[in-house]
Design a protein around this motif. Structure first.
Motif, PDB file in Angstrom:
ATOM      1  N   SER A 102      55.125  24.830  23.147  1.00 17.13           N
ATOM      2  CA  SER A 102      55.401  25.275  24.511  1.00 17.13           C
ATOM      3  C   SER A 102      56.266  26.532  24.550  1.00 17.13           C
ATOM      4  O   SER A 102      56.085  27.396  25.421  1.00 17.13           O
ATOM      5  N   THR A 103      57.214  26.641  23.628  1.00 12.53           N
ATOM      6  CA  THR A 103      58.072  27.830  23.594  1.00 12.53           C
ATOM      7  C   THR A 103      57.236  29.077  23.321  1.00 12.53           C
ATOM      8  O   THR A 103      57.436  30.126  23.948  1.00 12.53           O
ATOM      9  N   LEU A 135      54.074  29.434  24.005  1.00 10.86           N
ATOM     10  CA  LEU A 135      53.233  29.679  25.172  1.00 10.86           C
ATOM     11  C   LEU A 135      54.002  30.421  26.255  1.00 10.86           C
ATOM     12  O   LEU A 135      53.482  31.355  26.879  1.00 10.86           O
ATOM     13  N   ALA A 136      55.242  30.017  26.473  1.00 10.87           N
ATOM     14  CA  ALA A 136      56.062  30.672  27.494  1.00 10.87           C
ATOM     15  C   ALA A 136      56.295  32.133  27.130  1.00 10.87           C
ATOM     16  O   ALA A 136      56.157  33.037  27.976  1.00 10.87           O
ATOM     17  N   THR A 137      56.646  32.380  25.860  1.00 11.74           N
ATOM     18  CA  THR A 137      56.875  33.752  25.410  1.00 11.74           C
ATOM     19  C   THR A 137      55.601  34.585  25.512  1.00 11.74           C
ATOM     20  O   THR A 137      55.632  35.759  25.899  1.00 11.74           O
ATOM     21  N   ASN A 147      53.146  34.183  27.623  1.00 14.22           N
ATOM     22  CA  ASN A 147      52.913  34.488  29.034  1.00 14.22           C
ATOM     23  C   ASN A 147      53.782  35.649  29.505  1.00 14.22           C
ATOM     24  O   ASN A 147      53.325  36.539  30.236  1.00 14.22           O
ATOM     25  N   TYR A 148      55.065  35.628  29.099  1.00 15.70           N
ATOM     26  CA  TYR A 148      55.962  36.721  29.461  1.00 15.70           C
ATOM     27  C   TYR A 148      55.488  38.038  28.843  1.00 15.70           C
ATOM     28  O   TYR A 148      55.563  39.104  29.467  1.00 15.70           O
TER      29      TYR A 148
END
Length: 397
Positions: A4-5, A7-9, A11-12
């Motif tokens: 998840s970490t 994926l978040a990065t 997306n950013y």
């Protein structure tokens, strides 16, 4: 395991990429920097190869009498001619000046290759493509240039067309190879024009890296009766060779399927030589391996390898170290090294940052020393002319 970490990065990162790309695109469109800026005065045209003031006056009068409209601009209270390169080419055509395609009906395929990254392959390919088209001495040839980008980093694609600065492209060069589409589909769906008219690019995409890594299996599934090293030549280049005068190939610094296909599809191989000791050492190792790489390709059943090879210096300065590197390069490549070189100039990097070449960038947009930009532009034009002349010599022998 949790991703998840990541994926978040991711997306950013994608959002930041979109913002940067949109900002540059809007800026170019707002200030008119999305079109090629090069123009010629009537006096400048009269100084071009094979022309004179009398010839230009006579040709333009005849063309205007036939209904041709030349571009003009207001200079104070006076209206002056402000000719595009296409209008200059039309003057040559009116004079019945022969074009390169009348001598050679098919494009020459040139591959800038090195297994060392960071040696200016993409910069060279993109800038030379634009310089071949716009060089004042070559305008009468009305050259049609195609860059085939097979590097998943897509640097050449971005420099040639800023609208492709975000990585995912459905109709990429790799997809064109695998899909084995018709000539008409290649020209309509897979080839896009750059900022400079008549310079085109078949774009690369970040997803192409996955295609390269699974190439053999993909060819077995989709192209079962085809030599996997001849796909670029047979499925793409052979179909469109008559539509261009030069086809330039850029691939990544890896001995992968794309590099092998590029070698097999090429008529001429060009090796950029960086002067830094580590880079030059790696380049010489690659050069030493070339006969083995080509022999393996021949053993695989390919029917074409580059018949000519030349080298040239990149990122060259006037330092003692670079002078020594040039001496070593000349001793290795002898008559195969081109005298002109590509200098170590920040202008190439600055232009790439705004999705441009030193040829296509509008000086009003350039955020740097204009003298440095002009020097880089002159150097790449001189280099492109040398490449053109060298290739003409190779074709004649």
């Amino acid at each position: 395991m949790d991703i998840s970490t990541y994926l978040a990065t991711a997306n950013y990162a994608n959002e930041a990429l979109s913002q940067l790309s949109d900002k540059e695109t809007k800026h170019k469109k707002e200030f008119g920097y999305d079109k090629y800026h090069g123009r010629f005065s009537k006096a400048a045209v009269s100084r071009l190869s094979g022309l004179s003031r009398a010839i230009v006056d006579k040709s333009m009068i005849e063309m205007e009498a036939q209904g041709y409209t030349f571009s003009k601009k207001q200079s104070g209270s006076v209206e002056q001619y402000d000719l595009t390169i296409e209008e200059v080419i039309d003057i040559y055509a009116h004079r019945n000046e022969p074009k390169l395609r009348e001598t050679f009906s098919e494009a020459v395929v040139l591959f800038f290759a090195n297994l060392k990254g960071g040696v200016s392959k993409s910069v060279t390919t993109s800038n030379v493509a634009h310089a071949l088209r716009t060089h004042p001495m070559l305008l009468k040839q009305d050259l049609r240039i195609l860059v085939i980008d097979l590097d998943p980093q897509a640097s050449a694609t971005v420099m040639l067309n800023h609208l492709y600065s975000i990585g995912s492209v459905e109709c990429s060069s790799a997809q064109a190879m695998l899909q084995n589409v018709s000539r008409e589909e290649l020209l309509e769906d897979y080839i896009i024009e750059s900022k400079v008219n008549n310079v085109f690019v078949m774009p690369a995409s970040i997803e192409d890296g996955f295609i390269a890594s699974d190439w053999e299996q993909l060819c077995e599934d989709h192209l079962p009766n085809q030599n996997s090293n001849m796909v670029l030549k047979q499925n793409v280049i052979d179909k469109i060779k008559s539509d261009f005068d030069f086809i330039l190939i850029d691939s990544g610094p890896h001995l992968d399927a794309f590099l092998k296909n590029s070698l097999v599809a090429s008529d001429i191989l060009a090796t950029p030589l960086p002067p830094m000791q580590l880079d030059l050492h790696s380049t010489l190792r690659y050069t030493g391996r070339l006969p083995h790489i080509l022999a393996d390709l021949i053993e695989s059943g390919v029917t074409n390898i580059p018949q000519h090879h030349f080298a040239f210096m990149t990122k060259l300065s006037k330092s003692n170290q670079d002078t020594e590197a040039l001496s070593i390069a000349k001793s290795v490549f002898r008559h195969e090294i081109i005298d002109t070189h590509i200098p170590n100039s920040l202008a190439f990097q600055r232009c790439a940052e705004t999705f441009d070449t030193v040829i296509s960038v509008n000086p009003k947009e350039y955020d740097g020393d204009i003298k440095s930009l002009n020097n880089a532009k002159s150097a790449i034009e001189e280099f492109a002319l040398s490449v053109f002349q060298h290739i003409q010599y190779l074709r004649a022998v």
